[in-house]
Design an enzyme around this catalytic site. Structure first.
Site, short mmCIF file in Angstrom:
data_model
loop_
_atom_site.label_atom_id
_atom_site.label_comp_id
_atom_site.label_asym_id
_atom_site.label_seq_id
_atom_site.Cartn_x
_atom_site.Cartn_y
_atom_site.Cartn_z
CB VAL A 233 37.50 -11.69 5.26
CG1 VAL A 233 38.36 -10.70 6.06
CG2 VAL A 233 37.11 -12.88 6.13
CD GLU A 234 33.05 -6.71 2.60
OE1 GLU A 234 32.87 -7.44 1.60
OE2 GLU A 234 32.16 -5.97 3.05
CG HIS A 342 22.73 -12.97 12.10
ND1 HIS A 342 23.67 -12.00 11.77
CD2 HIS A 342 22.95 -13.97 11.22
CE1 HIS A 342 24.39 -12.40 10.74
NE2 HIS A 342 23.98 -13.60 10.38
CG ASN A 343 21.48 -17.48 11.74
OD1 ASN A 343 20.55 -16.75 11.47
ND2 ASN A 343 22.19 -18.11 10.82
N PRO A 375 25.19 -5.25 6.81
CG PRO A 375 25.83 -7.41 6.21
CD PRO A 375 25.17 -6.62 7.32
CB SER A 377 25.40 -6.77 -2.13
OG SER A 377 25.70 -5.64 -2.94
CG HIS A 399 20.77 -11.00 8.71
ND1 HIS A 399 19.76 -10.99 7.78
CD2 HIS A 399 21.56 -12.08 8.39
CE1 HIS A 399 19.92 -12.01 6.95
NE2 HIS A 399 21.00 -12.68 7.28
N GLY A 400 20.84 -7.71 7.10
CA GLY A 400 21.46 -7.41 5.82
C GLY A 400 20.43 -6.88 4.86
CB ALA A 401 20.53 -6.20 1.26
#
Length: 479
Positions: A233-234, A342-343, A375, A377, A399-401
């Site tokens: 969480v950010e 996802h998943n 996202p 990282s 779904h990301g890098a």
């Protein structure tokens, strides 16, 4: 007169008790539990286990038994399950960012494309090796669902809240925002002393599906929390770049909260149980065994489908509570929210109107006009995206890098001073985390985005500033 002691929940025979002794999952296990809980409640747990073990050892002797006959028949039917062969030829599939995808992921996808139920597939630019279907793999199958094609963390998702707060607030109130994260989030094994209630806990699946029923108390205790690993969480800054954005927001920068987490122990246990059910009933060659599927016309397939959707809704509920807590602490209502998962497996139709089950294991839905979050990282940007509906990718994006370094390799290769220097240079403050989630274990998010320009367009960019992940123990007791 001595009162009879009430049987405690810990003494009640569970699915896990039977799985531990090698009892076959699926119909045999469900039948055993129903019989024991209906007719043999006065026996102690060890005697209950011995009883069903006797039937498992010699089912022929019990076929005509008034009470245990149905269990014997379920065991015999299970033993007669025939092996399933793969196709000799694999179907072709689209690969995005092929130069950055490891050989192991490609081999896993090749095997998935040889399943008899497979109709189409695609590999996203963040793909890397996993169990069964590679992470970043998309697979469309006919009338079946593959538990390991969905993944262990069922319904794992991204969620973002955008606030009408000038980004300068972030630097002026950094310590306050850090404390908000510490007070209003929990990770890993930590949980809130008093979880917030949520309607998802009243769902019928918790009463109608035995394995799910056993997980209800744990699920309630973990409401509103996040997992370990790459979950976070950010606080950060969102730059809205598209004037035609769906939120009606003016171009500019906004304080935002971004979270990434899934269905916690609920999803993991559902995945583990139904993977065993699938592997027991769909006997595939060794190299493909983790791709075992459940026919959606079967009781087990319908059960998993219901349990999977429950786990996805539970994951969503956890995110909503996280964002509600933080919005309340800020004293603000979000201008906009975005969420995607996802998943998971979806029922979707192709251009000819044929329905398939589309598995996206670590892949973002990217149908035409569908919003999502990809996202990077902890030290690189993430992106709000709008899907273009590319048929070759089965309406999907990364779904990301994606990882370039395993968790074990990261811990052997990297040092804390090295990672801290990298993070400080990026202007990021991290609470918790470990070496296995360092920014350098991930692919270059800009290269990943460049490889999927045909799949999504960028609506906004998210820059992380204060990141909380698992591993910070200092504030765990605060509630």
């Amino acid at each position: 007169m001595t009162k009879k002691k009430k049987k405690t929940a810990s003494n009640k025979l569970t699915a896990n008790d039977l799985l531990k002794i090698g009892f076959p999952a699926g119909k045999p296990l469900g039948t055993a539990l129903n019989i024991v809980h209906t007719y043999f409640t006065e026996l102690g747990k060890n005697h209950q286990i011995e009883l069903v073990q006797d039937v498992l050892t010699a089912p022929d002797l019990y076929q005509l038994h008034a009470t245990l006959g149905s269990l014997a028949q379920a065991i015999l039917a299970h033993k007669e399950t025939a092996p399933v062969a793969l196709r000799n030829e694999q179907q072709k599939y689209a690969i995005y960012g092929a130069e950055g995808i490891e050989e192991g992921a490609l081999k896993q996808m090749d095997i998935a494309m040889r399943l008899p139920v497979t109709r189409a597939g695609a590999l996203m630019p963040d793909a890397h090796q996993g169990y069964g279907l590679p992470i970043g793999g998309v697979l469309a199958v006919e009338n079946a669902v593959i538990p390991y094609g969905v993944g262990v963390d069922i319904g794992c998702r991204m969620s973002m809240s955008i606030f009408d707060i000038h980004t300068g607030y972030l630097d002026k109130h950094r310590e306050e925002l850090k404390k908000m994260l510490q007070d209003n989030t929990r990770f890993g094994f930590s949980s809130f002393q008093k979880p917030m209630d949520h309607p998802v806990m009243d769902r019928m699946e918790f009463h109608e599906i035995p394995i799910v029923h056993e997980l209800k108390d744990r699920a309630y205790s973990q409401l509103g929390t996040s997992g370990g690993g790459n979950h976070f969480v950010e606080f950060g800054v969102v730059d809205i770049q598209d004037e035609q954005n769906e939120f009606g927001l003016p171009l500019g920068s906004y304080l935002s909260v971004l979270s990434h987490s899934g269905s916690r122990g609920l999803g993991a246990n559902i995945a583990g149980y139904y993977t065993k059910v699938a592997m027991d009933s769909c006997r595939l060659p060794q190299e493909a065994k983790h791709l075992a599927w459940l026919d959606l016309d079967s009781d087990a397939g319908q059960e998993y489908w219901m349990a999977m959707n429950l786990a996805g809704d539970y994951a969503s509920a956890c995110h909503h509570q996280i964002h509600h807590r933080i919005a309340s602490a800020l004293g603000e209502t979000p201008l906009a929210t975005i969420e995607n998962h996802h998943n998971f497996a979806w029922k979707e139709k192709d251009a000819e109107g044929r329905e398939y089950i589309v598995h996206r294991k670590g892949a973002t839905p990217a149908g035409k006009g569908v919003l999502g979050i990809i996202p990077g990282s902890m030290a690189t940007p993430g992106f709000i995206v709008r899907g273009k509906g590319e048929a070759a990718s089965i309406n999907s994006a990364s779904h990301g890098a994606g990882r370039v370094m395993s968790r074990t390799q990261a811990k052997k290769t990297l040092t804390k001073p090295q990672v801290q220097k990298f993070i400080q240079k990026a202007g990021i403050e991290v609470i918790g985390s470990d070496l296995d989630e360092a920014p350098m274990v991930y692919k270059d998010i800009h290269q990943v985005m460049a490889a999927q320009q045909d799949l999504v367009e960028v609506v906004g960019t998210f820059h992380p500033r204060i990141v909380r992940m698992n591993g910070d123990e200092k504030y765990m007791e605060v509630d």
